[in-house]
Scaffold this active site. Structure first.
Site, PDB file in Angstrom:
ATOM      1  N   SER A  61      -5.101   6.961   1.066  1.00 33.95           N
ATOM      2  CA  SER A  61      -4.665   8.336   0.776  1.00 33.95           C
ATOM      3  C   SER A  61      -5.609   9.005  -0.219  1.00 33.95           C
ATOM      4  O   SER A  61      -6.257   8.345  -1.041  1.00 33.95           O
ATOM      5  CB  SER A  61      -3.245   8.336   0.219  1.00 33.95           C
ATOM      6  OG  SER A  61      -2.364   7.755   1.131  1.00 33.95           O
TER       7      SER A  61
HETATM    8  N1  SAM Z   1      -0.712   3.266   0.570  1.00 31.47           N
HETATM    9  C1  SAM Z   1      -1.912   3.191   1.330  1.00 31.47           C
HETATM   10  C2  SAM Z   1      -3.140   3.062   0.457  1.00 31.47           C
HETATM   11  O1  SAM Z   1      -3.026   3.118  -0.767  1.00 31.47           O
HETATM   12  O2  SAM Z   1      -4.224   2.839   1.013  1.00 31.47           O
HETATM   13  C3  SAM Z   1      -2.003   4.362   2.283  1.00 31.47           C
HETATM   14  C4  SAM Z   1      -2.151   3.898   3.663  1.00 31.47           C
HETATM   15  S1  SAM Z   1      -2.059   4.955   5.034  1.00 31.47           S
HETATM   16  C5  SAM Z   1      -1.998   6.607   4.496  1.00 31.47           C
HETATM   17  C6  SAM Z   1      -0.427   4.586   5.656  1.00 31.47           C
HETATM   18  C7  SAM Z   1      -0.223   3.181   6.126  1.00 31.47           C
HETATM   19  O3  SAM Z   1       1.112   3.060   6.630  1.00 31.47           O
HETATM   20  C8  SAM Z   1      -1.138   2.724   7.257  1.00 31.47           C
HETATM   21  O4  SAM Z   1      -1.857   1.599   6.844  1.00 31.47           O
HETATM   22  C9  SAM Z   1      -0.181   2.400   8.393  1.00 31.47           C
HETATM   23  O5  SAM Z   1      -0.605   1.315   9.198  1.00 31.47           O
HETATM   24  C10 SAM Z   1       1.083   2.086   7.660  1.00 31.47           C
HETATM   25  N2  SAM Z   1       2.331   2.182   8.423  1.00 31.47           N
HETATM   26  C11 SAM Z   1       2.686   3.120   9.328  1.00 31.47           C
HETATM   27  N3  SAM Z   1       3.930   2.869   9.790  1.00 31.47           N
HETATM   28  C12 SAM Z   1       4.367   1.753   9.149  1.00 31.47           C
HETATM   29  C13 SAM Z   1       5.579   0.996   9.189  1.00 31.47           C
HETATM   30  N4  SAM Z   1       6.606   1.305   9.959  1.00 31.47           N
HETATM   31  N5  SAM Z   1       5.671  -0.089   8.376  1.00 31.47           N
HETATM   32  C14 SAM Z   1       4.634  -0.464   7.577  1.00 31.47           C
HETATM   33  N6  SAM Z   1       3.467   0.206   7.511  1.00 31.47           N
HETATM   34  C15 SAM Z   1       3.343   1.303   8.284  1.00 31.47           C
END
Ligand code: SAM
Length: 213
Positions: A61
């Protein structure tokens, strides 16, 4: 590396200019080395205020988003926090540096494993698992804070049910193009909701999220 330290300092100045006021959040983001959480081709852009690709069509992000969501979570030392969407691990590391006991879930095992390697290298005791975070993590519930770092079509009920009294859920909710950040607080067994500004997140995919394409 002095150049990266300078760039990180500039990033913090920009976050302050953009309205981040929680000094603890800014101090911790000055400390956590974001360049260690990005993949090689983007190393040199780690301190730009922008989201960057981390593989699997996902992103780390934007620093402003991390700062804003963290500030809204109102983290305190010792607070138990569940993060949905580990991604690069950067947000989890920021929360750990703030003294939170962090639990995090990621649906892409490849991303989870690389985040785990960074946690280990940097000495963070963050508890993580692979899978669908839309159903939460009942084993360690209730949580004082839950932060969802992907955009949801609606608030997953299991996450509300896993909030402790006084706990806060920070979650972007909207359609696939844009979301608004919702802050849901559990008060006297009920829920108070406020809706804040808009953000653009990758989709939250799962049983209580968007369907997988
Ligand atoms: N918090 C992260 C960081 O600091 O890098 C941001 C990662 S990105 C914006 C959002 C993440 O949510 C992705 O890696 C995606 O694979 C994950 N994601 C999406 N749906 C999900 C779910 N149901 N359970 C777990 N992870 C999920």
């Amino acid at each position: 590396m002095p150049r990266l330290d300078d760039e990180r300092k500039e990033m913090i100045d920009l976050l302050r200019e953009r309205g981040i006021i929680d000094d603890r959040v800014l101090t911790v983001m000055m400390k956590v080395e974001r360049h260690l959480f990005v993949t090689q081709p983007f190393f040199n852009r780690a301190y730009e205020d922008t989201a960057l690709p981390i593989g699997k069509e996902q992103t780390i992000s934007q620093p402003y988003t991390v700062a804003f969501m963290t500030q809204e979570l109102q983290p305190r030392s010792g607070m138990k926090v569940l993060e949905i969407g580990t991604g690069s691990g950067y947000q989890a590391a920021v929360l750990a540096e703030l003294g939170c006991r962090v639990y995090t879930i990621e649906r892409h095992l490849e991303l989870l494993n690389s985040a785990r390697r960074v946690f280990e290298k940097l000495g963070y005791r963050i508890i993580s698992r692979g899978g669908d975070g839309t159903v939460g993590w009942t084993e360690f519930a209730p949580y004082d804070g839950i932060i969802v770092t992907a955009g949801a079509p609606e608030v997953p009920e299991p996450l509300m049910n896993q909030l402790a009294e006084g706990g806060r859920l920070v979650i972007p909710v909207g359609d696939l193009t844009a979301q608004r950040l919702r802050i849901i607080t559990k008060v006297n067994g009920g829920f108070e909701t406020k809706e804040l500004q808009g953000f653009k997140f990758v989709p939250l995919i799962g049983k209580k999220g968007w369907e997988k394409k």
